[in-house]
Design an enzyme around this catalytic site. Structure first.
Site, short mmCIF file in Angstrom:
data_model
loop_
_atom_site.label_atom_id
_atom_site.label_comp_id
_atom_site.label_asym_id
_atom_site.label_seq_id
_atom_site.Cartn_x
_atom_site.Cartn_y
_atom_site.Cartn_z
N HIS A 166 118.61 -35.69 137.54
CA HIS A 166 119.14 -35.81 138.55
C HIS A 166 118.06 -35.45 140.35
O HIS A 166 117.31 -35.17 140.18
CB HIS A 166 119.77 -34.17 138.54
N CYS A 257 121.13 -25.55 136.39
CA CYS A 257 122.03 -26.40 135.94
C CYS A 257 122.32 -25.28 135.46
O CYS A 257 124.47 -25.79 135.33
CB CYS A 257 121.21 -27.38 134.60
#
Ligand code: CIR
Length: 267
Positions: A166, A257
């Site tokens: 990401h 996350c």
């Protein structure tokens, strides 16, 4: 004020099936007991910083669901439910919707097909969002988010994610005008305008740091990154807290996350 002062966080316990989650890492099999200890230490660290932390139960059938960040993007004005890029994770966003409706005290908006977007690809700066175009977030999803945020006065910059899962695997904020970035991503034209702390090659994982109010949570095990951040932290007035997230790392995840952060006005 940056970051918006976080008062709350939502987390989810990893389930015993978390080893069945998606991963590209070859760091060995993760250990469930160690994972639970590290997750508990993470929740404790957020609570020690004064956040009210909701800990949801594991989500049956969704081994990656404790990476709650990917299911939503929350700014003070709105919470956007994502449509995760990995089809097997899509149900996670549906499961977080009632939680956000109940807790976040913001209107909800949605990313819709054929758009895909993971929260891990969104870095919110003051009135500005970087949105990574990655294997998980497509241009349509990124543009949907950009247009929702534009209605609330944010501009958006799309950034191709050239390494890591990401955008926030490689770039995170340490202050309103300063980002921590891997050497790989450091000379991207989209990032000009922000001061950069550039990590040494080999320290890429340390880019996944999490700024909570005046404290930077950093992953343990990266002495050179820690040194750079200690030094920067002194001038930026930041405290540093190191956390061991070795087991989440084996599943391609880390500090950002495992929570959704947001602020609520004081009563
Ligand atoms: C996945 O591949 O989707 C998970 N195993 C890891 C997600 C990490 N999330 C994040 O960086 N925001």
């Amino acid at each position: 004020m940056y970051p918006p002062q976080f008062t709350h966080a939502i987390t989810r316990l990893p389930g015993a099936n978390f080893v069945q989650g998606l991963t590209t890492s070859n760091l060995g099999a993760p250990d469930y007991t160690r994972m639970l200890h590290q997750h508990a230490a993470y929740v404790d660290a957020l609570r020690n910083l004064g956040l009210l932390v909701t800990v949801l139960d594991p989500l049956p059938g969704f081994p990656d669901a404790y990476f709650v960040e990917d299911t939503a993007v929350i700014v003070p004005e709105v919470a956007v439910l994502t449509r995760p890029g990995a089809a097997k994770r899509r149900g996670e966003a549906k499961a977080i919707q009632p939680v956000l409706s109940e807790l976040s005290e913001r209107p909800l908006e949605f990313i819709s097909a054929p758009g895909t977007l993971d929260g891990g690809d969104v870095l919110v700066m003051p009135r500005h969002a970087f949105i990574g175009i990655s294997a998980r977030t497509n241009r349509i999803g990124a543009e949907q988010l950009a247009s929702i945020l534009a209605q609330h006065g944010y501009r958006a910059t799309l950034v191709p994610v050239s390494a890591g899962l990401h955008l926030k695997s490689s770039i995170n904020a340490v202050a309103q005008d300063t980002i921590l970035v891997t050497a790989d991503h450091s000379n991207r034209p989209e990032l000009s305008g922000y001061a950069q702390i550039i990590l040494d090659p080999g320290d890429e994982y340390a880019a996944n740091t999490l700024l909570i109010n005046d404290t930077l949570l950093i992953p343990a095990g990266f002495p050179s990154a820690r040194q750079k951040l200690l030094q920067a932290g002194r001038s930026l007035g930041l405290a540093l807290v190191e956390l061991d997230v070795s087991e989440a790392r084996k599943m391609d995840g880390g500090l950002t996350c495992m929570s959704l952060r947001y602020g609520l006005p004081a009563l």
